[in-house]
Design a protein around this motif. Sequence first.
Motif, PDB file in Angstrom:
ATOM      1  N   PHE A   3      40.910  40.498  36.470  1.00 27.95           N
ATOM      2  CA  PHE A   3      40.212  39.422  37.459  1.00 27.95           C
ATOM      3  C   PHE A   3      38.383  39.686  38.053  1.00 27.95           C
ATOM      4  CE2 PHE A   3      43.125  41.701  40.574  1.00 27.95           C
ATOM      5  CZ  PHE A   3      43.737  40.474  40.927  1.00 27.95           C
ATOM      6  N   ALA A  18      37.775  45.357  41.023  1.00 28.70           N
ATOM      7  CA  ALA A  18      39.182  45.648  40.436  1.00 28.70           C
ATOM      8  C   ALA A  18      40.057  46.998  40.763  1.00 28.70           C
ATOM      9  CB  ALA A  18      39.423  44.275  39.647  1.00 28.70           C
ATOM     10  N   LYS A  46      45.954  43.885  42.336  1.00 29.61           N
ATOM     11  CA  LYS A  46      47.440  43.129  42.470  1.00 29.61           C
ATOM     12  C   LYS A  46      48.635  44.045  42.805  1.00 29.61           C
ATOM     13  CE  LYS A  46      48.272  40.974  38.910  1.00 29.61           C
ATOM     14  NZ  LYS A  46      48.632  40.493  37.357  1.00 29.61           N
ATOM     15  N   LEU A  66      48.383  39.302  44.979  1.00 33.75           N
ATOM     16  CA  LEU A  66      46.819  39.386  46.224  1.00 33.75           C
ATOM     17  C   LEU A  66      46.730  40.097  47.102  1.00 33.75           C
ATOM     18  CD1 LEU A  66      44.120  38.335  45.036  1.00 33.75           C
ATOM     19  CD2 LEU A  66      44.005  36.339  45.956  1.00 33.75           C
ATOM     20  N   GLU A 175      44.777  36.723  39.542  1.00 33.31           N
ATOM     21  CA  GLU A 175      43.543  36.236  39.172  1.00 33.31           C
ATOM     22  C   GLU A 175      42.908  34.375  39.125  1.00 33.31           C
ATOM     23  OE1 GLU A 175      45.697  39.697  36.267  1.00 33.31           O
ATOM     24  OE2 GLU A 175      46.058  37.923  37.151  1.00 33.31           O
ATOM     25  N   PHE A 178      42.241  34.585  43.254  1.00 30.53           N
ATOM     26  CA  PHE A 178      41.104  34.938  44.002  1.00 30.53           C
ATOM     27  C   PHE A 178      39.561  34.406  43.099  1.00 30.53           C
ATOM     28  CE2 PHE A 178      37.862  37.763  42.698  1.00 30.53           C
ATOM     29  CZ  PHE A 178      37.720  38.030  44.199  1.00 30.53           C
TER      30      PHE A 178
END
Length: 266
Positions: A3, A18, A46, A66, A175, A178
């Motif tokens: 991320f 993260a 995740k 997510l 990822e 985001f």
Amino acid sequence: MAFSLSPLAGLSSYRLEAFDSVGSTNAVALERAHAGDPGKLWVVSKRQESGRGRRGRAWATPAGNLAATLLLVESYELKTAATLGFVAGLSLADALDAVFAQTPSLGSARIGLKWPNDVLVDGAKLSGILLESALLPDGRFGIAIGIGVNVVSHPEDLPYPATSLQALGSACDAETLFLALSDSWRENCALWNEGRGLEAIRARWLERAAGLGGEVAVRMGGRVISGIFETIDEDCQFVIRDEDGARVRITAGDVHFGAVASAKAV
């Protein structure tokens, strides 16, 4: 891939924490607020073990989906902060635009915003948004803006359609989504401008509004109000034109679209 924030989000003083797995990103964000975090902190994962949706409902985040929460620490009115849910919906829709542009088969997909806090694709729920707040000792408050997105999987046992990016044919991972979200949030939050730009956010939200102009029923506890979804007002309340022609403003409730959905709501 790990991320990461978009470069412009990083330059705008946003930060990132993260996790491989977490109980609830909202809960972690509010813990950080109580511990003195200054805000503008994204908490992402995740996998979420004990996520929740509106009214205490469970929100599952299996591995690969997510869970993202933005913590803000502010002093303006909570009524103003409540409209950040509309900023979040717009930001996710903008991020999805960028993702879908990479998949030709998704060029005609319709991204809709369902009042107050869902993001739909072609009428099926892809994402839910949950705002939670906590008063802090210095008189300010922390607000956790939680955004859950079905990236690789979606629940099958729901009373409404749901989908995931994978089911739609997108190869986008959590990822990548985001990264786009952190950038689109920065833009829309700047437009919102602590509520001073709410009218511009409202206008953009209405351009993407699901069910606008159609039949709708809203369940509020044991009561159901039916009519035509007319607009959201200047405070982002849901406005229905009922059978008698009166405009009814609704601050909270479960929205059902169309004649069949209206029947189910009753």
